[in-house]
Design an enzyme around this catalytic site. Structure first.
Site, PDB file in Angstrom:
ATOM      1  CB  CYS B  10      -2.045  -0.285   2.613  1.00  0.00           C
ATOM      2  SG  CYS B  10      -3.159  -1.280   1.608  1.00  0.00           S
ATOM      3  N   PRO B  11      -0.971   2.815   2.201  1.00  0.00           N
ATOM      4  CG  PRO B  11      -1.491   5.059   1.927  1.00  0.00           C
ATOM      5  CD  PRO B  11      -0.471   3.916   2.396  1.00  0.00           C
TER       6      PRO B  11
END
Lengths: 366, 67
Positions: B10-11
């Site tokens: 992530c992101p």
């Protein structure tokens, strides 16, 4: 509130523990600071010879082991790595150079704000600016490429190293291996068992909630997602109340504990830390948690921070209560140049989604 | 439309999902291989007003976002 409940509880616990650790002996507004503590550990191992900041902090050991045990227990432990490891090492190095200009990791920045230290406001503005800068590159397709599965024992090494460090710090000066500050911030510490348990709690909790200082602001800007920043706010509010209750709260710029008043360099230091952390995908605390979960890329990042901290004190790059050093200013500027180069050179155009004939998306650049 | 975000931290998976639903507003399928990405993509989908179904297949998660 539903899904935010746990991260808010996590924030409250981190805020409380931070104030308690000051009560038990840690420096003021430094109940937990990942950057300061990594710097102290580098000193405790003799990697730098700044005698006032040498102590192997059990909080860090606890955070890594807490995250490791929690990930194991919850079947989320997974050894993986291979996502631009040396780039991450360099970014870890750069993040700690920036953070040591400001004197604190993003978590300590929040704790300093909660203690009334207005210098940390400049840090916060810089931090937000650095994150915004990183987001520009994320939106352009910045990526450090995918990770791959590794032998699960690879991820056991860091916890093992931490257990060895714990034994050495418990053994104290008797072995003659570790360095222990006799004065200064490194000599101010809570009893080992309290620091260790505090770290275990924070590490275990943050593994579950993914608490991340950088992610909070990043997700708010990018996705209007309030989840991670809720933890951030909970830490601030709790530490503020705790500081007021214990009499640690002191409002103003001058004479703040382990801080300096040079607004420009507080801003730039945290801007660099924020920028580097966005490129890494998480703040120093989050890197520690991930390294406990078996993420070897984060282990390498933490190693970059250890080496960066050692350099910072060997070559007089770290700021002190007296303010920034000339070398430190040069290092931060160089850090920006290198971080920009890394951000630009790792933009992967092919990640920008194009509809393919079969409706599949290839996200693997070459 | 399918998005393969395996191996990505992530992101990135969320960003890819966001770009995916911009291109294909009726919904997307996202494959991820870690719990953090699963949770984040799920949260993003719900926040964006999608129904999110998750199925697990040998350590990988297929998230289907639909209106």
């Amino acid at each position: 509130m539903g899904e935010k409940k746990w991260i808010i509880i996590n924030g409250i616990i981190v805020g409380l523990i931070s104030v308690m650790l000051v009560y038990f002996g840690n420096p003021v507004n430094m109940g937990i600071c990942i950057v300061c503590f990594i710097r102290d550990i580098a000193g405790g191992l003799g990697l730098h010879r700044a005698e006032v900041v040498q102590y192997v902090r059990p909080e860090i050991i606890g955070i890594v082991l807490g995250a490791f045990l929690m990930a194991l227990g919850k079947k989320e432990y997974n050894a993986r790595g291979g996502s631009s490891p040396f780039t991450r090492f360099v970014l870890g190095f750069i993040v700690i150079i920036g953070a040591l200009m400001f004197l604190g990791c993003p978590l300590r920045m929040v704790l300093r704000l909660a203690g009334g230290d207005l210098n940390a406001l400049f840090g916060l503005f810089g931090f937000i600016a650095g994150i915004a800068l990183g987001i520009v590159f994320l939106n352009k397709g910045f990526t450090l490429k995918r990770t791959y599965s590794l032998n699960r024992y690879e991820g056991y090494l860091l916890p093992f190293v931490n257990v060895v460090l714990l034994i050495l710090v418990i053994a104290g000066t008797a072995t003659g291996i570790l360095f222990f500050s006799k004065t200064g911030p490194g000599s101010q510490h809570a009893p080992i068992i309290i620091a260790l348990v505090a770290g275990l709690i924070v590490g275990g909790f943050a593994q579950r909630t993914r608490l991340c200082m950088v992610g909070g602001i990043r997700d708010l800007i990018m996705f209007k997602d309030w989840y991670l920043i809720s933890g951030f706010i909970a830490i601030f509010v709790t530490a503020f109340i705790g500081n007021a209750a214990f009499g640690y709260f002191k409002f103003g710029f001058a004479g703040q504990p382990v801080a300096h008043t040079d607004g420009l360099w507080n801003f730039l230091g945290m801007a660099l830390a924020g920028f580097g952390s966005v490129l890494l995908g998480g703040c120093p605390l989050r890197q520690l948690i991930l390294s406990g979960e078996g993420n070897i890329d984060s282990v390498i990042t933490v190693m970059g921070m250890v080496v960066g901290a050692a350099f910072a004190h060997n070559f007089k790059l770290a700021a002190s209560a007296k303010g920034p050093t000339p070398n430190g200013k040069i290092a931060v500027i160089l850090g920006f140049i290198i971080a920009f180069a890394i951000a630009y050179l790792n933009i992967d155009k092919s990640v920008n989604i194009k509809m393919k004939g079969d409706g599949k998306i290839e996200t693997y650049g070459n | 439309m399918e998005i393969d975000a395996r191996g990505r931290a992530c992101p990135e998976p969320v960003l890819l999902t966001k770009k995916g639903v911009e291109n294909s507003p009726q919904g997307v399928k996202v494959i991820v291989d870690n719990v953090t990405a699963r949770e984040n993509v799920k949260r993003f989908g719900k926040n964006a007003g999608y129904k999110v179904e998750v199925e697990e297949k040998n350590g990988e998660y297929i998230l289907t976002l639909s209106k």
